[in-house]
Design an enzyme around this catalytic site. Structure first.
Site, PDB file in Angstrom:
ATOM      1  N   HIS A  52       0.844  -1.205   0.000  1.00 22.21           N
ATOM      2  CA  HIS A  52       0.000   0.000   0.000  1.00 22.21           C
ATOM      3  C   HIS A  52       0.870   1.241   0.000  1.00 22.21           C
ATOM      4  O   HIS A  52       2.084   1.151   0.114  1.00 22.21           O
ATOM      5  CB  HIS A  52      -1.004  -0.014   1.166  1.00 22.21           C
ATOM      6  N   HIS A 108      -7.479  -0.664   5.525  1.00 23.03           N
ATOM      7  CA  HIS A 108      -6.461   0.265   6.033  1.00 23.03           C
ATOM      8  C   HIS A 108      -6.255   1.380   4.997  1.00 23.03           C
ATOM      9  O   HIS A 108      -6.326   2.557   5.315  1.00 23.03           O
ATOM     10  CB  HIS A 108      -5.174  -0.508   6.290  1.00 23.03           C
ATOM     11  N   ASP A 131      -0.224  -3.666   6.398  1.00 23.27           N
ATOM     12  CA  ASP A 131      -0.863  -3.117   7.596  1.00 23.27           C
ATOM     13  C   ASP A 131      -2.324  -3.557   7.712  1.00 23.27           C
ATOM     14  O   ASP A 131      -3.155  -2.832   8.268  1.00 23.27           O
ATOM     15  CB  ASP A 131      -0.807  -1.586   7.578  1.00 23.27           C
TER      16      ASP A 131
END
Ligand SMILES: [Zn+2]
Ligand SMILES: [Zn+2]
Length: 261
Positions: A52, A108, A131
């Site tokens: 990400h 997230h 995450d």
């Protein structure tokens, strides 16, 4: 295959996987610890996997390009340090002779992905989940809804129990403090907490975790359990319906954790 968590910043791990000659690194937020590990062990950098867009996960990518001899795989729908090869759930990528299935795990961030290798010669399956899933906890909902994150976590919980879970942060002890608050009679959780505290006291990582452990100790994977549902209802009696759905319970636990110290 050797799996190494390289510590970075306050509590990040940059995961390095190597076969003695070539390595891949996941989410290199900082190039320096990666370069040092490659040099110390005489490894070639054969690829980078990105989960990400947060800078502590992609900040070292450009500084590693000069030594990179392979692809950079990255989520299809997030801002990335270009050029990268975009991938999304349902696709797979091959590196170091391993095949990684790409999974969409929004919550997230909106376009967060994870990488899962089901077959690792001589070893257990491997999950790089950024995450999304932490040991004893989960990522904060910066861009996604509780329903999205709950579904993402359920898809990870359905992976084989032996799967080694390579989370991107050492948040385990603080997550387990919250887990014990909301699930105080869970004996597996008490045993696991004691083990993690001993590991940290000895200066060792608590990671990688195991899916088969997380499903028993992580409150965010246990939203259908009566104990967790009742804890959420006691904490937020006015916000939750009398028969809350697993997503309702997940949302209440995530809110509770956000304010928990
Ligand atoms: Zn993040
Ligand atoms: Zn992070």
């Amino acid at each position: 295959m050797t799996l190494t968590p390289l510590p970075a910043f306050d509590d990040n791990y940059l995961w390095l996987l190597d076969n003695g000659r070539e390595a891949l690194v996941v989410d290199p937020g900082d190039a320096a610890p990666v370069a040092a590990a490659l040099d110390a062990r005489g490894l070639t950098l054969a690829g980078i996997l990105l989960t990400h867009h947060h800078s502590d996960h992609v900040g070292g990518v450009d500084a590693l390009r000069s030594r990179l001899q392979g692809p950079i795989y990255a989520p299809a729908h997030e801002k990335m340090p270009e050029p990268v090869t975009r991938v999304q759930g349902g696709q797979s990528v091959d590196l170091l002779g391993l095949r990684f299935a790409v999974m969409d795990v929004p919550g997230h961030t909106a376009g967060h992905i994870a990488y899962f290798a089901a077959q690792v010669p001589g070893s257990d399956p491997l999950l790089f989940c950024g995450d999304t899933l932490f040991s004893g906890g989960c990522g904060r909902l910066f861009e996604g809804s509780p329903a999205q994150m709950h579904a993402s976590l359920q898809s990870l919980a359905a992976l084989p129990g032996r799967t080694r879970v390579c989370c991107a942060h050492e948040y385990t002890l603080s997550n387990l403090r919250f887990a014990r608050e909301v699930d105080p009679y869970n004996t597996a959780l008490a045993t696991y907490s004691a083990w993690c505290e001993a590991e940290r006291a000895a200066g060792r990582p608590t990671l990688p975790g195991r899916i088969g452990t997380e499903v028993h100790i992580n409150p965010f994977l246990r939203c259908t359990e009566p104990a967790l549902r009742d804890a959420a209802r006691r904490h937020a009696p006015t916000q939750l319906p009398t028969a809350p759905s697993p997503v309702d319970v997940f949302a209440a636990l995530r809110e509770w954790k956000n304010g928990f110290r």
